[in-house]
Design a protein around this motif. Structure first.
Motif, PDB file in Angstrom:
ATOM      1  N   SER A  31     123.374  62.478  95.991  1.00 25.20           N
ATOM      2  CA  SER A  31     122.746  63.693  95.470  1.00 25.20           C
ATOM      3  C   SER A  31     121.372  63.918  96.115  1.00 25.20           C
ATOM      4  O   SER A  31     120.505  63.047  96.067  1.00 25.20           O
ATOM      5  N   PRO A  32     121.136  65.101  96.685  1.00 18.55           N
ATOM      6  CA  PRO A  32     119.823  65.402  97.268  1.00 18.55           C
ATOM      7  C   PRO A  32     118.748  65.612  96.200  1.00 18.55           C
ATOM      8  O   PRO A  32     117.560  65.644  96.519  1.00 18.55           O
ATOM      9  N   ASN A  33     119.186  65.759  94.940  1.00 17.88           N
ATOM     10  CA  ASN A  33     118.250  66.021  93.845  1.00 17.88           C
ATOM     11  C   ASN A  33     117.876  64.771  93.059  1.00 17.88           C
ATOM     12  O   ASN A  33     117.129  64.852  92.079  1.00 17.88           O
ATOM     13  N   LEU A  35     116.068  61.853  93.344  1.00 20.55           N
ATOM     14  CA  LEU A  35     114.701  61.377  93.137  1.00 20.55           C
ATOM     15  C   LEU A  35     113.928  62.321  92.214  1.00 20.55           C
ATOM     16  O   LEU A  35     113.229  61.874  91.294  1.00 20.55           O
ATOM     17  N   GLU A  36     114.087  63.621  92.436  1.00 11.47           N
ATOM     18  CA  GLU A  36     113.386  64.600  91.606  1.00 11.47           C
ATOM     19  C   GLU A  36     113.870  64.544  90.154  1.00 11.47           C
ATOM     20  O   GLU A  36     113.080  64.653  89.212  1.00 11.47           O
ATOM     21  N   LEU A  37     115.177  64.366  89.962  1.00  9.12           N
ATOM     22  CA  LEU A  37     115.722  64.292  88.600  1.00  9.12           C
ATOM     23  C   LEU A  37     115.231  63.051  87.866  1.00  9.12           C
ATOM     24  O   LEU A  37     114.905  63.100  86.679  1.00  9.12           O
ATOM     25  N   ILE A  38     115.180  61.925  88.572  1.00  4.30           N
ATOM     26  CA  ILE A  38     114.702  60.684  87.959  1.00  4.30           C
ATOM     27  C   ILE A  38     113.241  60.817  87.544  1.00  4.30           C
ATOM     28  O   ILE A  38     112.848  60.410  86.446  1.00  4.30           O
ATOM     29  N   ASN A  60     120.822  53.440 100.582  1.00  4.89           N
ATOM     30  CA  ASN A  60     119.707  54.086 101.271  1.00  4.89           C
ATOM     31  C   ASN A  60     118.440  53.412 100.746  1.00  4.89           C
ATOM     32  O   ASN A  60     117.908  53.788  99.711  1.00  4.89           O
ATOM     33  N   LEU A  61     117.978  52.380 101.459  1.00  2.00           N
ATOM     34  CA  LEU A  61     116.866  51.566 100.954  1.00  2.00           C
ATOM     35  C   LEU A  61     115.588  52.375 100.768  1.00  2.00           C
ATOM     36  O   LEU A  61     114.781  52.068  99.884  1.00  2.00           O
ATOM     37  N   ASN A  62     115.405  53.404 101.573  1.00  7.21           N
ATOM     38  CA  ASN A  62     114.236  54.257 101.398  1.00  7.21           C
ATOM     39  C   ASN A  62     114.240  54.892 100.011  1.00  7.21           C
ATOM     40  O   ASN A  62     113.224  54.923  99.307  1.00  7.21           O
ATOM     41  N   LEU A  63     115.408  55.385  99.595  1.00  9.37           N
ATOM     42  CA  LEU A  63     115.554  55.973  98.260  1.00  9.37           C
ATOM     43  C   LEU A  63     115.541  54.899  97.178  1.00  9.37           C
ATOM     44  O   LEU A  63     114.833  55.017  96.174  1.00  9.37           O
ATOM     45  N   LEU A  64     116.321  53.834  97.380  1.00  5.16           N
ATOM     46  CA  LEU A  64     116.477  52.813  96.342  1.00  5.16           C
ATOM     47  C   LEU A  64     115.152  52.142  95.998  1.00  5.16           C
ATOM     48  O   LEU A  64     114.892  51.834  94.826  1.00  5.16           O
ATOM     49  N   ASN A  65     114.319  51.908  96.993  1.00  6.94           N
ATOM     50  CA  ASN A  65     113.016  51.283  96.720  1.00  6.94           C
ATOM     51  C   ASN A  65     112.094  52.207  95.924  1.00  6.94           C
ATOM     52  O   ASN A  65     111.235  51.734  95.180  1.00  6.94           O
TER      53      ASN A  65
END
Length: 216
Positions: A31-33, A35-38, A60-65
């Motif tokens: 989902s592209p949304n 990080l913003e939703l979290i 996707n470690l950039n996102l997961l971190n």
């Protein structure tokens, strides 16, 4: 999506102390949304736990971190040992999941394996339990197949009988009593049929709501 969350969480926050959100799919990590939703959900005081159901292949470690401190646990779908799982979910999926479990664990998340049982894979349950132990998975759960969608007629042929379901659940309940190397999850309604002290009542219309990808 934010408006839909607000429409639900505003009234719910007035009558409960803790809210649990589970991102499902499809594959929620696409989902592209996300990080913003979290970040939006973190603004709600009553939201205490965020979880994911995932196919376990997307890392996707950039996102997961960025979200690792916000997530409580992930539940990964697995359908059997390598041969059966990959016949159902696609070639190479089993080994991808095996490789990625330590990554999720290193983020500080609890990891659960969920297996949807049917005629093609129920005999694989002991093998999946051993896999969970070897992979240091936190919980193991089974879910019975519920046919739906355009493939419903085909899936109906894979349904287990009532006796088969009861035998499998009885086996898992007994296994949980002496196998302390893995935690067994009994958070499904059918477990009440075996033991009134375990399982959960159905949450529909009481304390659970699902939002589809289109906002329904």
């Amino acid at each position: 999506l934010k408006q839909g969350i607000k429409n639900i969480l505003t009234p719910v926050s007035s009558w409960v102390d803790e809210i649990e959100i589970c991102f499902s799919g499809g594959e929620p990590f696409f989902s592209p949304n996300l990080l913003e939703l979290i970040r939006y959900l973190n603004g709600w005081k009553k939201v205490k736990r965020l979880m994911f159901t995932t196919n376990g292949t997307v890392v996707n470690l950039n996102l997961l971190n960025k979200i690792k401190k916000d997530i409580d646990n992930v539940q990964i779908s697995l359908e059997g040992g390598e041969k059966i799982n990959d016949e159902i979910r696609g070639s190479g999926i089993f080994n991808q999941v095996k490789k990625n479990i330590p990554i999720f664990k290193n983020l500080g998340w609890r990891v659960g394996i969920n297996m949807t049982i049917h005629k093609l894979n129920y005999k694989e349950i002991p093998e999946v339990i051993n896999f969970c132990i070897e992979s240091k998975v936190d919980t193991f759960a089974v879910t019975r197949l519920v046919p739906s969608g355009s493939n419903k007629k085909v899936l109906n042929k894979l349904l287990l009988s009532k006796k088969e379901i009861k035998d499998i659940y009885s086996f898992l309940l007994n296994e949980s009593r002496y196998n302390k190397k893995i935690n067994f999850s009994f958070n499904r309604t059918l477990w009440n049929c075996l033991d009134k002290e375990i399982g959960r009542p159905c949450s529909v219309g009481i304390n659970g709501v699902a939002i589809l990808a289109d906002g329904t």
